[in-house]
Design a protein around this motif. Sequence first.
Motif: not given
Length: 317
Positions: A79-87
């Motif tokens: 139930r753990f989510v880690w979202h990373n984004e580089l723009i």
Amino acid sequence: MNCLKSLCLGILCLFTYQYTFAQDIIRTEETDTIKRWTGKNIVGLDLTQVSFVNWNAGGENSISGIVKGAFMRKYTKDRFVWHNELIARYGLNKQDGRESRKTDDAVQLNSTAGFKTDTISNWYYSAKFNFNTQFTNGYAYPNTDLAISKPFAPAYIFLGVGAEYINKDEGFKAYFSPLTLKNTLVLDTRLANQGAFGVDPAIYDINGELIRSGKKTRTEVGLLVTNQIKKEIFENIMLDHRLSLYSDYINHFGNIDVDWQLQLDMTVNKYVRASVATHMIYDDDIKSKEDVDGVQVTRGPKLQLKQILGVGLSYAF
């Protein structure tokens, strides 16, 4: 002796079995770890070129381009989510008889970690981190003697905790944080002394002598609400809508900083895409600058609006 040989053989078989079992566990854990991470990378180049030869209606030769990239990594476990984004984006425009001028410049890092208490709910307890700055100096053209912005001048850092609603089927996210730290960095002495981007300016005496340098950081604590919609609205047309609303508790609570980005990506084929994007910003702490007879004049805060239309190459991997 035979008993001793049998005992040694049994121990050897036992160790061999344990080693094989342990290797299977390690391979299984490595496979599970790899599956938990998912990622996507998109790089692209948009170009626009106009050339005139004996064109009676007149015009100036010009070429412009924008290099852009988006890199996503997502980690999921139970139930753990880690979202990373580089723009990252950078654009230039060049016309005959005029210096190159920047058209786009952005570096954004977004990271959100969330945990939900059950497998059915779409609500997560979340912590969010955002960082924004630029690659090169910015100018109030045609004045290129003094930069009005630089890398890390400004840079914005948001760090907070709250709740996030995620609907994967609809591509919808909404985040609410009653406690978010906003830190504004102006790591350039001249701009900090001017009080650019809301930091405290330098103090001078009546003779113009510096008493105290301008502060290079400004810290606020406030309320943050964000919303993102990313989905295919028509065949081969992807909508990416991002809205951020922030209000500081201490400094004029109720004044809302707005950051709204809207982009439509239209896929022609695997490598060719067209995009239409708008970016709107309103920040009460950012004072506008105008060029009046070659002199930069500081005005009050204004609505900032940028629009980009591009056709170019895009590659996803």
